[in-house]
Motif scaffolding. Structure first.
Motif, mmCIF file in Angstrom:
data_model
loop_
_atom_site.group_PDB
_atom_site.id
_atom_site.type_symbol
_atom_site.label_atom_id
_atom_site.label_comp_id
_atom_site.label_asym_id
_atom_site.label_seq_id
_atom_site.Cartn_x
_atom_site.Cartn_y
_atom_site.Cartn_z
ATOM 1 N N GLY A 59 1.044 -0.920 -0.049
ATOM 2 C CA GLY A 59 0.014 0.180 0.095
ATOM 3 C C GLY A 59 1.401 1.361 -0.228
ATOM 4 N N PHE A 60 2.379 1.124 -0.212
ATOM 5 C CA PHE A 60 2.981 2.303 -0.270
ATOM 6 C C PHE A 60 2.710 3.432 -1.546
ATOM 7 C CE2 PHE A 60 5.108 -0.004 2.882
ATOM 8 C CZ PHE A 60 5.526 0.801 3.820
ATOM 9 N N PRO A 61 2.679 4.480 -0.842
ATOM 10 C CA PRO A 61 2.326 5.622 -2.857
ATOM 11 C C PRO A 61 3.319 5.707 -3.127
ATOM 12 C CG PRO A 61 2.354 6.579 -0.858
ATOM 13 C CD PRO A 61 2.439 5.465 -0.032
ATOM 14 N N LEU A 62 3.604 5.216 -4.881
ATOM 15 C CA LEU A 62 4.507 5.212 -5.672
ATOM 16 C C LEU A 62 5.715 6.514 -5.093
ATOM 17 C CD1 LEU A 62 3.417 4.875 -9.544
ATOM 18 C CD2 LEU A 62 4.297 2.968 -7.895
ATOM 19 N N GLU A 63 5.444 7.655 -4.513
ATOM 20 C CA GLU A 63 6.241 8.289 -3.876
ATOM 21 C C GLU A 63 7.371 8.589 -3.085
ATOM 22 O OE1 GLU A 63 3.428 8.956 -4.773
ATOM 23 O OE2 GLU A 63 2.870 10.665 -6.493
ATOM 24 N N GLU A 64 6.506 7.202 -2.564
ATOM 25 C CA GLU A 64 7.102 7.414 -1.230
ATOM 26 C C GLU A 64 8.022 6.123 -1.397
ATOM 27 O OE1 GLU A 64 6.475 5.864 3.944
ATOM 28 O OE2 GLU A 64 4.262 6.716 2.169
ATOM 29 N N ILE A 65 7.685 5.526 -2.399
ATOM 30 C CA ILE A 65 8.863 4.306 -2.986
ATOM 31 C C ILE A 65 9.790 4.683 -3.674
ATOM 32 C CG2 ILE A 65 8.479 2.120 -4.137
ATOM 33 C CD1 ILE A 65 5.783 1.739 -3.976
ATOM 34 N N ALA A 66 9.795 5.877 -4.406
ATOM 35 C CA ALA A 66 10.901 6.220 -4.966
ATOM 36 C C ALA A 66 12.106 6.325 -3.556
ATOM 37 C CB ALA A 66 10.572 7.131 -5.514
ATOM 38 N N THR A 67 11.146 6.866 -2.761
ATOM 39 C CA THR A 67 12.346 7.790 -1.401
ATOM 40 C C THR A 67 13.312 6.887 -0.944
ATOM 41 O OG1 THR A 67 10.501 9.669 -1.408
ATOM 42 C CG2 THR A 67 12.075 9.291 -0.017
ATOM 43 N N ILE A 68 11.965 5.660 -0.660
ATOM 44 C CA ILE A 68 12.885 4.285 0.078
ATOM 45 C C ILE A 68 14.234 3.795 -0.652
ATOM 46 C CG2 ILE A 68 12.184 1.922 0.780
ATOM 47 C CD1 ILE A 68 9.903 3.178 1.530
ATOM 48 N N LEU A 69 13.467 3.320 -1.587
ATOM 49 C CA LEU A 69 14.422 2.857 -2.664
ATOM 50 C C LEU A 69 15.776 4.096 -3.358
ATOM 51 C CD1 LEU A 69 12.693 0.565 -5.654
ATOM 52 C CD2 LEU A 69 12.988 0.192 -3.566
ATOM 53 N N ASP A 70 15.564 5.367 -3.237
ATOM 54 C CA ASP A 70 16.379 6.061 -3.637
ATOM 55 C C ASP A 70 17.704 5.846 -2.765
ATOM 56 O OD1 ASP A 70 15.758 5.922 -6.330
ATOM 57 O OD2 ASP A 70 14.373 7.663 -6.436
ATOM 58 N N ASP A 71 16.926 6.058 -1.307
ATOM 59 C CA ASP A 71 17.835 6.025 -0.389
ATOM 60 C C ASP A 71 19.232 6.324 -0.511
ATOM 61 O OD1 ASP A 71 19.185 6.771 2.674
ATOM 62 O OD2 ASP A 71 17.489 5.306 3.348
ATOM 63 N N PRO A 72 19.884 6.833 -0.663
ATOM 64 C CA PRO A 72 22.103 5.829 -0.826
ATOM 65 C C PRO A 72 21.877 5.289 1.285
ATOM 66 C CG PRO A 72 21.497 8.387 -0.121
ATOM 67 C CD PRO A 72 20.504 8.034 -0.605
ATOM 68 N N GLY A 73 21.823 4.991 2.222
ATOM 69 C CA GLY A 73 22.181 4.245 2.708
ATOM 70 C C GLY A 73 22.022 2.780 3.140
ATOM 71 N N ALA A 74 20.843 2.572 1.860
ATOM 72 C CA ALA A 74 20.226 1.245 1.857
ATOM 73 C C ALA A 74 20.142 0.303 0.875
ATOM 74 C CB ALA A 74 18.266 1.484 1.903
ATOM 75 N N ASP A 75 21.246 -0.692 1.072
ATOM 76 C CA ASP A 75 21.413 -1.081 -0.022
ATOM 77 C C ASP A 75 20.528 -2.345 0.201
ATOM 78 O OD1 ASP A 75 21.918 -2.827 2.826
ATOM 79 O OD2 ASP A 75 23.446 -3.341 2.246
#
Length: 252
Positions: A59-75
């Motif tokens: 149920g995550f909105p696409l904008e939030e998904i982009a923020t999560i995936l583009d986090d440089p600290g998350a592999d």
């Protein structure tokens, strides 16, 4: 190895249109191109798509998904840990909902007469009145239903709470007897089955033949089976056998 947009759509179970949309908003834009300019998806693009679809399913909105995936600290490992935590939390909430619904189903068959607020308080936040309709459709023409409506209507909220506590205690003792190795036709098991029958008689006259039928329903209807098997795996079948043994003991 690279994949065409059609191949990726087939692998992921999404439409080509969806992939084009993800590309337009910058959520999933593969860098590879064929000589004719068509998109080519690499393995890393498929990994990103898998994460997108997972978060989308939750149920995550696409904008939030982009923020999560583009986090440089998350592999990748960080995303997997996060997804595991989210799924575990969802599973826990679903189990809680299932338990509340199944308890309400069993209570509905007894003809509970409480306000919606009281039902939420006693049976949990996932209470639904839909099961009352089902119970009435199944048993509304029976004498047992009429008795249960009359008797249940006289019970107070506190009495319902005590009944629920008593039922939970009986289920616990049934499970303890089964897991301790007691045979379903042992005196201890039959005594518990008799206690179960007498508990039902608080709501309507339950003959031994009727009790047999209820025992069979606990196994035939997977919703009731889950209710008992959540207490202890195999409890529904064991209780059914104990009910039959107890009925035979008293009918002999």
């Amino acid at each position: 190895m690279s994949y065409s947009i059609g191949q990726v759509a087939g692998l992921a179970g999404v439409t080509v249109r969806t992939l084009h949309h993800y590309g337009r908003i910058g959520l999933l834009e593969p860098q590879g191109r064929t000589g004719s300019g068509y998109r080519q998806y690499a393995e890393r693009d498929l990994d990103r798509l898998r994460h997108i679809l997972f978060y989308r399913e939750l149920g995550f909105p696409l904008e939030e998904i982009a923020t999560i995936l583009d986090d440089p600290g998350a592999d990748t490992r960080a995303h997997l840990r996060r997804q595991h935590e989210l799924l575990t939390g969802r599973i826990g909430r679903l189990h809680t909902m299932i338990e509340a619904i199944e308890k309400e189903m069993e209570a509905d068959s007894m003809g509970i007469q409480l306000t919606p607020q009281e039902k939420f308080e006693i049976f949990g936040p996932n209470y639904s009145e839909d099961y009352e309709t089902e119970a009435e459709q199944r048993w509304g023409d029976s004498e047992a239903w009429r008795q249960s409506q009359q008797r249940a209507g006289k019970l107070t909220k506190q009495q319902w709470i005590e009944i629920k506590e008593s039922t939970d205690d009986l289920n616990r003792r049934l499970a303890e007897a089964m897991t301790s190795g007691a045979a379903a036709d042992s005196p201890a098991a039959m005594d518990l089955a008799e206690e179960h029958r007498r508990g039902i008689e608080m709501f309507y006259d339950c003959s031994y033949a009727m009790h047999r039928g209820l025992g069979d329903m606990y196994v035939a209807d997977e919703r009731f089976t889950r209710t008992y098997d959540e207490v202890a795996p195999g409890l529904a079948g064991w209780l059914r056998d104990a009910i039959h043994a107890n009925a035979s003991r008293h009918e002999a």
